[in-house]
Enzyme design. Structure first.
Site, PDB file in Angstrom:
ATOM      1  NE  ARG A   1       0.475   1.418  -7.947  1.00 49.19           N
ATOM      2  CZ  ARG A   1       0.945   2.697  -7.394  1.00 49.19           C
ATOM      3  NH1 ARG A   1       0.743   3.829  -8.064  1.00 49.19           N
ATOM      4  NH2 ARG A   1       1.254   2.543  -6.199  1.00 49.19           N
TER       5      ARG A   1
ATOM      6  NE  ARG B   1      -2.361   5.406  -8.630  1.00 49.22           N
ATOM      7  CZ  ARG B   1      -2.075   5.327  -7.196  1.00 49.22           C
ATOM      8  NH1 ARG B   1      -2.892   4.426  -6.763  1.00 49.22           N
ATOM      9  NH2 ARG B   1      -1.299   5.953  -6.521  1.00 49.22           N
TER      10      ARG B   1
ATOM     11  CD  GLU C   1       4.074   2.569  -4.080  1.00 46.54           C
ATOM     12  OE1 GLU C   1       4.887   3.531  -4.369  1.00 46.54           O
ATOM     13  OE2 GLU C   1       3.357   2.618  -2.936  1.00 46.54           O
TER      14      GLU C   1
ATOM     15  CB  CYS D   1       2.150   2.983   0.021  1.00 45.26           C
ATOM     16  SG  CYS D   1       2.221   4.381   0.912  1.00 45.26           S
TER      17      CYS D   1
ATOM     18  CB  THR E   1      -0.883   6.520   0.775  1.00 46.51           C
ATOM     19  OG1 THR E   1      -0.138   5.880  -0.081  1.00 46.51           O
ATOM     20  CG2 THR E   1      -0.098   7.220   1.984  1.00 46.51           C
TER      21      THR E   1
ATOM     22  NE  ARG F   1       0.132  13.076  -5.852  1.00 45.25           N
ATOM     23  CZ  ARG F   1       0.495  12.011  -5.760  1.00 45.25           C
ATOM     24  NH1 ARG F   1       0.854  11.106  -6.769  1.00 45.25           N
ATOM     25  NH2 ARG F   1       0.040  11.104  -4.622  1.00 45.25           N
TER      26      ARG F   1
ATOM     27  NE  ARG G   1      -1.626  10.190  -8.707  1.00 45.01           N
ATOM     28  CZ  ARG G   1      -1.551  11.322  -9.427  1.00 45.01           C
ATOM     29  NH1 ARG G   1      -2.174  12.566  -8.945  1.00 45.01           N
ATOM     30  NH2 ARG G   1      -0.972  11.697 -10.344  1.00 45.01           N
TER      31      ARG G   1
ATOM     32  CD  GLU H   1       4.446  10.155  -4.140  1.00 42.68           C
ATOM     33  OE1 GLU H   1       4.576   9.108  -5.060  1.00 42.68           O
ATOM     34  OE2 GLU H   1       3.658   9.999  -3.058  1.00 42.68           O
TER      35      GLU H   1
END
Ligand code: DAR
Length: 339
Positions: free
Chosen positions: A212, A109, A208, A254, A256, A292, A263, A297
């Protein structure tokens, strides 16, 4: 060490937000009115935050650069003067586990936000509505194996929502970290999921991040999953303008996720390595991979099924991330076979 955070907080924002820096930044606002207090509220409310700060718009990364820059450098190992460069050249890597003895599925993603709109932590409902319409229109132009349907949550009944969740194509209301950041405002309004007819291409709208963009297969054919995503990004880039920074690449809620926003991971069954976790973690570290739990997560490993994906998102290209994952999985499966 700042006293704005609970004693037991261990986030990067607590580590880098000194009292002096807080005083220097607390009266600043982005053009949309986003403040430092809003940005760090999640990290204050959730002492177990690992990062503890979210961007409310692209400008947050400039206005509050004195706190975002040290966090980005700490988390991503991004050096001063370094510049991110994306590369979505398709790949032709060998299929690692054609018998699916180990790898159950592959999912890649990227997170994207549209230029000119506040990010999910700070966007107002009318703008969320306008954004959803724009994205829905772009998705309706997708052709071939990418074509499909958009399912706005507001129009789904409980049965349809559960059906989408079983696939697993759907997302739920954000976790307590996202909630404290304001990302759940007006949920489930203007949220929805697009999926292609073959269910191997999915787009989450207003989770988020604004988008995505997900490619997935119940195979270990990492190239096929990545190449589908590359085709989708090229197609969507013709209709949508994504928020980008010349140093940090694609910008996300975020820190990150900035850079590639990618990811790339697999669900992999590792019966023997589950008993020798330190060996698994050692190999993964060598290929910049993170382990993970089975459901992603902050979840646990169930039935020896691990979620293994890239750590690096910034300062590395999308195709390099996928090549690292491929090489790391070959090494992990070789270790599993040798035990
Ligand atoms: N839970 C927040 C964010 C961590 C990174 N994961 C994301 N962005 N989904 C924290 O500060 O721990």
């Amino acid at each position: 060490m700042s006293s704005f955070f609970p004693e037991d907080a261990c986030s990067l924002v607590k580590k880098h937000l000194s009292l002096n820096l807080h005083t220097a930044l607390e009266h600043l606002k982005t053009d949309s009115g986003y403040t430092l207090a809003k940005a760090i509220h999640s990290g204050i409310k959730n002492p177990d935050s690992s990062i503890g700060i979210y961007a409310g718009d692209a400008q947050s990364y400039q206005t509050f650069s004195k706190i975002f820059d040290p966090i980005i450098s700490d988390y991503h190992g991004f050096k001063k003067g370094q510049k991110h460069a994306s590369d979505i050249t398709e790949l032709d890597l060998a299929v690692i586990d054609p018998q699916k003895k180990y790898i159950k599925s592959t999912r890649i993603r990227v997170a994207r936000n549209l230029k000119g709109f506040c990010f999910p932590a700070h966007i107002l409902l009318p703008h969320r509505r306008e954004l959803e319409k724009k994205i829905k229109n772009a998705l309706s132009q997708l052709k071939g194996d990418l074509s499909g349907n958009y399912f706005p949550f507001e129009s789904l009944d409980e049965k349809q929502f559960q059906q989408l969740k079983t696939e697993p194509l759907c997302f739920e209301k954000g976790d307590r970290f996202q909630d404290a950041a304001g990302i759940n405002s007006d949920f489930p309004k203007c949220r929805g999921v697009f999926h292609s007819f073959d269910k191997q291409f999915v787009v989450w709208v207003n989770e988020e991040d604004h988008l995505r963009i997900i490619s997935l297969e119940k195979t270990s054919d990492i190239s096929s999953v990545f190449n589908r995503l590359c085709r989708a990004l090229l197609a969507l880039n013709r209709h949508l303008d994504f928020a980008q920074d010349k140093r940090y690449g694609y910008l996300t809620s975020c820190p990150t996720n900035i850079g590639t926003g990618m990811r790339a991971g697999v669900h992999i069954h590792l019966e023997k390595l589950e008993q020798k976790k330190e060996l698994l973690y050692d190999i993964a570290k060598g290929f910049h991979l993170q382990i993970r739990g089975t459901f992603g997560e902050k979840t646990k490993v169930e039935n020896a099924v691990f979620d293994i994906s890239n750590c690096q998102r910034l300062g590395i290209s999308e195709s390099k991330i996928v090549k690292n994952l491929h090489a790391g999985l070959l090494a992990i499966i070789a270790a599993e076979k040798s035990l």
